[in-house]
Design an enzyme around this catalytic site. Structure first.
Site, short mmCIF file in Angstrom:
data_model
loop_
_atom_site.label_atom_id
_atom_site.label_comp_id
_atom_site.label_asym_id
_atom_site.label_seq_id
_atom_site.Cartn_x
_atom_site.Cartn_y
_atom_site.Cartn_z
N ILE A 35 0.86 -1.19 0.00
CA ILE A 35 0.00 0.00 0.00
C ILE A 35 0.89 1.23 0.00
O ILE A 35 1.75 1.39 0.88
CB ILE A 35 -0.92 0.01 1.23
CG1 ILE A 35 -1.84 -1.22 1.21
CG2 ILE A 35 -1.73 1.30 1.29
CD1 ILE A 35 -2.62 -1.42 2.50
N PHE A 36 0.70 2.11 -0.99
CA PHE A 36 1.53 3.30 -1.12
C PHE A 36 0.87 4.50 -0.47
O PHE A 36 -0.27 4.86 -0.79
CB PHE A 36 1.78 3.60 -2.61
CG PHE A 36 2.56 4.86 -2.85
CD1 PHE A 36 3.87 4.99 -2.40
CD2 PHE A 36 1.99 5.93 -3.53
CE1 PHE A 36 4.59 6.16 -2.62
CE2 PHE A 36 2.70 7.09 -3.76
CZ PHE A 36 4.00 7.21 -3.31
N GLY A 37 1.59 5.14 0.46
CA GLY A 37 1.11 6.34 1.12
C GLY A 37 1.95 7.54 0.72
O GLY A 37 3.18 7.45 0.68
N TYR A 38 1.29 8.66 0.41
CA TYR A 38 2.01 9.85 -0.02
C TYR A 38 1.56 11.11 0.72
O TYR A 38 2.03 12.20 0.46
CB TYR A 38 1.83 10.06 -1.54
CG TYR A 38 0.39 10.14 -1.96
CD1 TYR A 38 -0.26 11.37 -2.06
CD2 TYR A 38 -0.34 8.99 -2.26
CE1 TYR A 38 -1.59 11.46 -2.44
CE2 TYR A 38 -1.67 9.06 -2.64
CZ TYR A 38 -2.29 10.30 -2.72
OH TYR A 38 -3.61 10.38 -3.08
N GLY A 39 0.59 10.94 1.63
CA GLY A 39 0.12 12.03 2.47
C GLY A 39 0.40 11.70 3.92
O GLY A 39 1.52 11.35 4.28
N SER A 40 -0.62 11.73 4.78
CA SER A 40 -0.38 11.46 6.20
C SER A 40 -0.03 10.00 6.48
O SER A 40 0.47 9.68 7.55
CB SER A 40 -1.60 11.88 7.03
OG SER A 40 -2.73 11.12 6.70
N GLU A 115 -9.95 6.55 4.00
CA GLU A 115 -9.67 7.14 2.70
C GLU A 115 -10.92 7.26 1.81
O GLU A 115 -11.14 8.31 1.20
CB GLU A 115 -8.62 6.29 1.96
CG GLU A 115 -7.34 6.07 2.74
CD GLU A 115 -6.58 7.37 2.98
OE1 GLU A 115 -6.76 8.31 2.20
OE2 GLU A 115 -5.82 7.43 3.95
#
EC number: 4.3.2.7
Length: 223
Positions: A35-40, A115
């Protein structure tokens, strides 16, 4: 990408979530999902995982174009959080988390609320390049807010975005904290991790604040 924990707060009324989609699996481990996270998510995933790697995805740019009426804003004063914009020359840094076995269903259940239901994000498959092994890319799941969702705000001048961020707060904290923690993460990635949009908003925020508050904002990212 919109990402905050809301376990202790009562979420607003929302439409039922979309039917579960097919998610990319780790070819080396069929029971695993990245799972790619780019914010919090880069500093606060709030779900159990087996591995994590800093890296980037190509073909996307990060933008503060998604409205937030729960985590970092309200119905009257929506905050600004990030989403991914398709950009042939773009590159977005973040963190990929590997979930395995029972972690997969638990993480997806949690993220569907954080999300999709609360944030208005849809899922998309992306190719993630780990910082240490970019020649060994991984397929990952990312949550992306598109212009079709009702919370989408779209582009605005950096100064206007900065002013909005300074004015907003939600159940997960001040919108400014979100901005500064994301900027702090990018600094830790090193000089190769560039995000001109993020840097421009941080600079615009600095120009809006008196000198006494600028120091407080710098220390906020380390608390």
């Amino acid at each position: 990408m919109k990402q905050e924990s809301a376990a202790q707060n009562t979420p607003p009324a929302s439409p039922p979530p979309s039917p579960p989609a097919q998610h990319p699996r780790d070819h080396g481990d069929p029971q695993a999902l990245w799972i790619f996270g780019y914010g919090s998510l880069v500093w606060r995933p709030d779900f159990a995982y087996s591995d994590s790697r800093v890296g980037f995805v190509r073909g996307y740019s990060r933008r503060f174009w998604q409205g937030d009426t729960f985590h970092r804003g309200s119905d009257k004063m929506p905050g600004r959080v990030v989403t991914l914009l398709e950009d042939h020359e773009g590159c977005t840094w973040g963190v990929a988390y590997q979930v395995r076995g029972e972690q997969v269903s638990e993480a997806l259940k949690y993220l569907n609320v954080r999300e999709a239901v609360l944030g208005g994000y849809d899922t998309k498959e992306v190719t993630f390049y780990p910082q240490d092994t970019p020649d060994q890319p991984l397929k990952a799941l990312a949550y992306v807010a598109t212009p079709q969702n009702p919370g989408y705000l779209g582009p605005a001048p950096e100064e206007a975005i900065a002013t909005q961020i300074l004015a907003c707060r939600g159940f997960s904290g001040h919108n400014l904290e979100y901005l500064l923690r994301l900027a702090d993460f990018m600094q830790l990635c090193g000089p190769q991790a560039q995000d001109e949009h993020l840097a421009a908003i941080v600079d615009a925020v600095g120009l809006c604040l008196p000198a006494s508050l600028q120091l407080s904002c710098v220390t906020l990212t380390y608390t």
